[in-house]
Design a protein around this motif. Structure first.
Motif, PDB file in Angstrom:
ATOM      1  N   THR A 366     111.616  57.490   9.939  1.00 27.91           N
ATOM      2  CA  THR A 366     112.195  57.115   8.646  1.00 27.91           C
ATOM      3  C   THR A 366     112.368  58.409   7.848  1.00 27.91           C
ATOM      4  O   THR A 366     111.936  59.479   8.320  1.00 27.91           O
ATOM      5  N   PRO A 367     112.945  58.341   6.636  1.00 20.08           N
ATOM      6  CA  PRO A 367     113.051  59.575   5.838  1.00 20.08           C
ATOM      7  C   PRO A 367     111.690  60.222   5.605  1.00 20.08           C
ATOM      8  O   PRO A 367     111.601  61.421   5.359  1.00 20.08           O
ATOM      9  N   ALA A 368     110.603  59.450   5.707  1.00 21.17           N
ATOM     10  CA  ALA A 368     109.266  60.013   5.506  1.00 21.17           C
ATOM     11  C   ALA A 368     108.761  60.718   6.766  1.00 21.17           C
ATOM     12  O   ALA A 368     107.677  61.301   6.764  1.00 21.17           O
ATOM     13  N   GLY A 369     109.503  60.664   7.839  1.00 20.30           N
ATOM     14  CA  GLY A 369     109.092  61.345   9.065  1.00 20.30           C
ATOM     15  C   GLY A 369     108.802  60.363  10.184  1.00 20.30           C
ATOM     16  O   GLY A 369     109.033  59.155  10.039  1.00 20.30           O
ATOM     17  N   ALA A 370     108.290  60.916  11.304  1.00 18.69           N
ATOM     18  CA  ALA A 370     108.035  60.080  12.476  1.00 18.69           C
ATOM     19  C   ALA A 370     106.789  59.221  12.291  1.00 18.69           C
ATOM     20  O   ALA A 370     106.657  58.171  12.899  1.00 18.69           O
ATOM     21  N   GLY A 371     105.860  59.658  11.433  1.00 17.47           N
ATOM     22  CA  GLY A 371     104.651  58.870  11.181  1.00 17.47           C
ATOM     23  C   GLY A 371     103.506  59.285  12.085  1.00 17.47           C
ATOM     24  O   GLY A 371     103.709  59.544  13.272  1.00 17.47           O
ATOM     25  N   SER A 372     102.300  59.356  11.506  1.00 15.02           N
ATOM     26  CA  SER A 372     101.104  59.704  12.292  1.00 15.02           C
ATOM     27  C   SER A 372     100.781  58.542  13.220  1.00 15.02           C
ATOM     28  O   SER A 372     101.308  57.442  13.054  1.00 15.02           O
ATOM     29  N   PHE A 373      99.901  58.799  14.197  1.00 14.19           N
ATOM     30  CA  PHE A 373      99.430  57.698  15.048  1.00 14.19           C
ATOM     31  C   PHE A 373      98.907  56.554  14.198  1.00 14.19           C
ATOM     32  O   PHE A 373      99.180  55.380  14.441  1.00 14.19           O
ATOM     33  N   LYS A 374      98.124  56.970  13.152  1.00 11.55           N
ATOM     34  CA  LYS A 374      97.472  55.948  12.340  1.00 11.55           C
ATOM     35  C   LYS A 374      98.511  55.056  11.636  1.00 11.55           C
ATOM     36  O   LYS A 374      98.405  53.821  11.647  1.00 11.55           O
ATOM     37  N   SER A 375      99.516  55.695  11.036  1.00 13.65           N
ATOM     38  CA  SER A 375     100.503  54.874  10.304  1.00 13.65           C
ATOM     39  C   SER A 375     101.345  54.051  11.276  1.00 13.65           C
ATOM     40  O   SER A 375     101.744  52.927  10.982  1.00 13.65           O
ATOM     41  N   GLN A 376     101.590  54.606  12.469  1.00  9.05           N
ATOM     42  CA  GLN A 376     102.335  53.826  13.470  1.00  9.05           C
ATOM     43  C   GLN A 376     101.519  52.610  13.923  1.00  9.05           C
ATOM     44  O   GLN A 376     102.058  51.522  14.130  1.00  9.05           O
ATOM     45  N   MET A 377     100.206  52.792  14.063  1.00 10.78           N
ATOM     46  CA  MET A 377      99.355  51.667  14.496  1.00 10.78           C
ATOM     47  C   MET A 377      99.333  50.570  13.419  1.00 10.78           C
ATOM     48  O   MET A 377      99.251  49.381  13.737  1.00 10.78           O
ATOM     49  N   LYS A 378      99.418  50.979  12.157  1.00 12.89           N
ATOM     50  CA  LYS A 378      99.482  49.982  11.079  1.00 12.89           C
ATOM     51  C   LYS A 378     100.738  49.125  11.222  1.00 12.89           C
ATOM     52  O   LYS A 378     100.707  47.906  11.074  1.00 12.89           O
ATOM     53  N   LYS A 379     101.852  49.806  11.523  1.00 13.59           N
ATOM     54  CA  LYS A 379     103.113  49.078  11.730  1.00 13.59           C
ATOM     55  C   LYS A 379     102.988  48.129  12.922  1.00 13.59           C
ATOM     56  O   LYS A 379     103.475  46.996  12.898  1.00 13.59           O
ATOM     57  N   ALA A 380     102.312  48.628  13.971  1.00  4.58           N
ATOM     58  CA  ALA A 380     102.140  47.804  15.172  1.00  4.58           C
ATOM     59  C   ALA A 380     101.354  46.539  14.821  1.00  4.58           C
ATOM     60  O   ALA A 380     101.740  45.425  15.196  1.00  4.58           O
ATOM     61  N   ASP A 381     100.287  46.697  14.039  1.00  3.86           N
ATOM     62  CA  ASP A 381      99.484  45.540  13.614  1.00  3.86           C
ATOM     63  C   ASP A 381     100.330  44.554  12.819  1.00  3.86           C
ATOM     64  O   ASP A 381     100.278  43.350  13.041  1.00  3.86           O
ATOM     65  N   GLY A 382     101.107  45.107  11.891  1.00  2.00           N
ATOM     66  CA  GLY A 382     101.925  44.258  11.020  1.00  2.00           C
ATOM     67  C   GLY A 382     103.031  43.526  11.759  1.00  2.00           C
ATOM     68  O   GLY A 382     103.548  42.522  11.280  1.00  2.00           O
ATOM     69  N   SER A 383     103.409  44.023  12.923  1.00  2.00           N
ATOM     70  CA  SER A 383     104.539  43.415  13.639  1.00  2.00           C
ATOM     71  C   SER A 383     104.157  42.089  14.292  1.00  2.00           C
ATOM     72  O   SER A 383     105.021  41.321  14.688  1.00  2.00           O
ATOM     73  N   GLY A 384     102.855  41.844  14.418  1.00  2.00           N
ATOM     74  CA  GLY A 384     102.426  40.619  15.086  1.00  2.00           C
ATOM     75  C   GLY A 384     102.472  40.727  16.603  1.00  2.00           C
ATOM     76  O   GLY A 384     102.253  39.736  17.311  1.00  2.00           O
ATOM     77  N   ALA A 385     102.762  41.927  17.123  1.00  2.00           N
ATOM     78  CA  ALA A 385     102.840  42.115  18.581  1.00  2.00           C
ATOM     79  C   ALA A 385     101.480  41.842  19.218  1.00  2.00           C
ATOM     80  O   ALA A 385     100.433  41.992  18.589  1.00  2.00           O
ATOM     81  N   ALA A 386     101.498  41.434  20.481  1.00  2.00           N
ATOM     82  CA  ALA A 386     100.246  41.208  21.204  1.00  2.00           C
ATOM     83  C   ALA A 386      99.623  42.534  21.632  1.00  2.00           C
ATOM     84  O   ALA A 386      98.407  42.665  21.678  1.00  2.00           O
ATOM     85  N   PHE A 387     100.466  43.498  21.935  1.00  2.00           N
ATOM     86  CA  PHE A 387      99.968  44.780  22.429  1.00  2.00           C
ATOM     87  C   PHE A 387     100.713  45.946  21.802  1.00  2.00           C
ATOM     88  O   PHE A 387     101.913  45.850  21.538  1.00  2.00           O
ATOM     89  N   ALA A 388      99.973  47.042  21.590  1.00  2.00           N
ATOM     90  CA  ALA A 388     100.614  48.317  21.286  1.00  2.00           C
ATOM     91  C   ALA A 388     100.561  49.155  22.558  1.00  2.00           C
ATOM     92  O   ALA A 388      99.543  49.163  23.259  1.00  2.00           O
ATOM     93  N   VAL A 389     101.663  49.816  22.852  1.00  2.00           N
ATOM     94  CA  VAL A 389     101.649  50.799  23.940  1.00  2.00           C
ATOM     95  C   VAL A 389     101.705  52.166  23.275  1.00  2.00           C
ATOM     96  O   VAL A 389     102.577  52.420  22.434  1.00  2.00           O
TER      97      VAL A 389
END
Ligand code: HAM
Length: 446
Positions: A366-389
């Motif tokens: 996004t304009p804020a950048g690619a995102g740290s692992f931590k912020s990406q994992m937050k998005k993964a949680d919010g997506s409702g996905a069963a798994f993060a890869v």
């Protein structure tokens, strides 16, 4: 001149359906489509724009819709007078006659889509709204009337909706209405001092519609007016009794409302409305009736017809009010990655997982950048996905990916060989591992 751009907003009474509401709309439409299919109804799609004359002829010149609610315009290319459809029946009937659809026997049809009426916007009443409708063409007996009503009941049940009651009436045939009309005009003329301006205007053009008035000062007058039901002849009565007998035998509750006349002129005999008290003033979620003479007025062979239309906005609001909408998952797998090489691997793996029939969201910058692992994992949680890869530099150099379950509080993280990741995920997600979860939502479509 200021640089600030003025915001453009949607037209009054025309709504966006935002992603938060889309799952409920989808649930309504999918359920309605499968119920209609289970009764043998076939889909028909007609244009949103038709010749203005179509609606005047079908709906009636002295109706609210045709007199003051249609979005009509002149086609600047050729001067044609056109209208955004205010309802679906006229277009379906036009199509049935134009394509001679009922030549080899009766047809059961359904449609959905936007309709346009220039009404005063309020809760449950919009200028663009969506209808889901059915029309059964070529059936004359009360059995099809009962079928359409019971199909609605099944839909309310399948959607888990309570408290939608059925109001029923018969408005007879043209002769019966004519005799009633003469008596009704005489009655209203004898009580002219109680009539409001609208009623006076309608007195000779369409006195039946006066019965529909919402004016409190006229309620006593319309309650005591001659009732159309007592003017019905033998055949109309037999049809109405036949319908009621089927509904009774199938435990369908209804009330006969002698003042139910509907706002469109094409109806005869059976008319009905499904009404709820949970939505305020605009509580009619579905309405319809028989229109046996309509097809002939379009130049077709005399062919009976009956149908209904539901207001999807109203039903979705009722679903919201009565249920706890499950928050559906956006995807099955969310791909988290860090670094140039990892991103390439993530793209390749995401495509392979999709090939295997699962839904994947790949984290993008996004304009804020690619995102740290931590912020990406937050998005993964919010997506409702069963798994993060998860793919980082270590995973790239070891030829593995990390797979983390997002559905357990202390989600396990496994290291899986890159080439084995697709099978692992399919096995975990489709293989039954997660299936006893309430919120389980597998997007698997092989
Ligand atoms: P209608 O009563 O005009 O009938 O509309 C049917 C349903 O559409 C209403 O009960 C309501 O749920 C929804 N609706 C109507 N106007 C609005 C609006 N302005 N905003 C939101 N929802 C609205 C017909 O349209 C007929 N074509 C029904 C029919 C089909 N009769 C025979 N076949």
């Amino acid at each position: 001149m200021s640089d600030k751009k003025e915001k453009i907003v949607a037209i009054k009474g025309m709504n966006d359906i935002l992603p938060a509401d889309a799952p409920l709309w989808e649930l309504f439409e999918n359920t309605a489509e499968s119920v209609l299919k289970s009764y043998g109804y076939q889909k028909i799609v007609t244009p949103i724009v038709e010749e203005t004359g179509l609606f005047a002829r079908a709906i009636g010149a002295v109706t609210d819709i045709v007199e003051k609610e249609m979005y009509s315009f002149t086609d600047s290319m050729n001067g044609d007078l056109l209208t955004l459809r205010p309802e679906g029946t006229a277009g379906v009937v036009r199509a049935v006659v134009e394509h001679n659809l009922a030549y080899d026997g009766p047809k059961r049809l359904w449609y959905k889509g936007p309709m346009f009426r220039h009404e005063r916007p309020q809760r449950g009443r919009y200028r663009q709204f969506f209808q889901f409708g059915a029309e059964a063409i070529g059936f004359s007996g009360p059995d099809i009337d009962a079928e359409l009503i019971m199909l609605c009941r099944r839909l309310w049940d399948d959607l888990g909706l309570d408290g939608i009651r059925l109001e029923l009436n018969s408005i007879g045939n043209a002769d019966e209405r004519q005799r009633h009309r003469a008596d009704l005009i005489a009655y209203f003329e004898a009580n002219a001092d109680v009539l409001d301006a609208e009623a006076k205007r309608r007195l000779h053009a369409n006195p039946l519609r006066i019965l529909d008035t919402k004016n409190p000062a006229m309620q006593d007058l319309v309650n005591a007016a001659p009732q159309l039901l007592s003017y019905l002849g033998e055949e109309s009565l037999a049809h109405f009794d036949g319908l009621k007998a089927i509904l009774d035998a199938n435990n369908v509750q209804y009330t006969v409302n002698p003042r139910l006349v509907r706002g469109l002129d094409y109806y005869n005999r059976t008319v009905f409305e499904w009404v709820t008290d949970a939505l305020g003033a605009q509580g009619t979620v579905c309405a319809g009736g028989r229109y046996d003479p309509l097809i002939e007025t379009f130049g077709g062979k005399p062919t009976p017809g009956i149908g209904f239309a539901m207001g999807i906005e109203r039903l979705v609001e009722l679903m919201k009010a009565q249920g706890e909408p499950a928050e559906p998952a956006q995807c099955d797998v969310y791909m988290v990655h860090q670094g140039e090489q990892a991103r390439l691997r993530a793209f390749i793996l995401a495509e392979r997982i999709r090939d295997a029939g699962l839904d994947v969201v790949l984290h993008c910058a996004t304009p804020a950048g690619a995102g740290s692992f931590k912020s990406q994992m937050k998005k993964a949680d919010g997506s409702g996905a069963a798994f993060a890869v998860i793919i980082g530099e270590d995973e790239v150099s070891n030829g593995v990916v990390a797979v983390k379950s997002l559905r357990e509080a202390e989600g396990q993280q496994e290291s899986v060989a890159f080439d084995a990741a697709v099978d692992y995920l399919v096995d975990q997600i489709v293989g039954g591992h997660d299936h006893d979860h309430d919120h389980d939502h597998v997007h698997y479509h092989p």
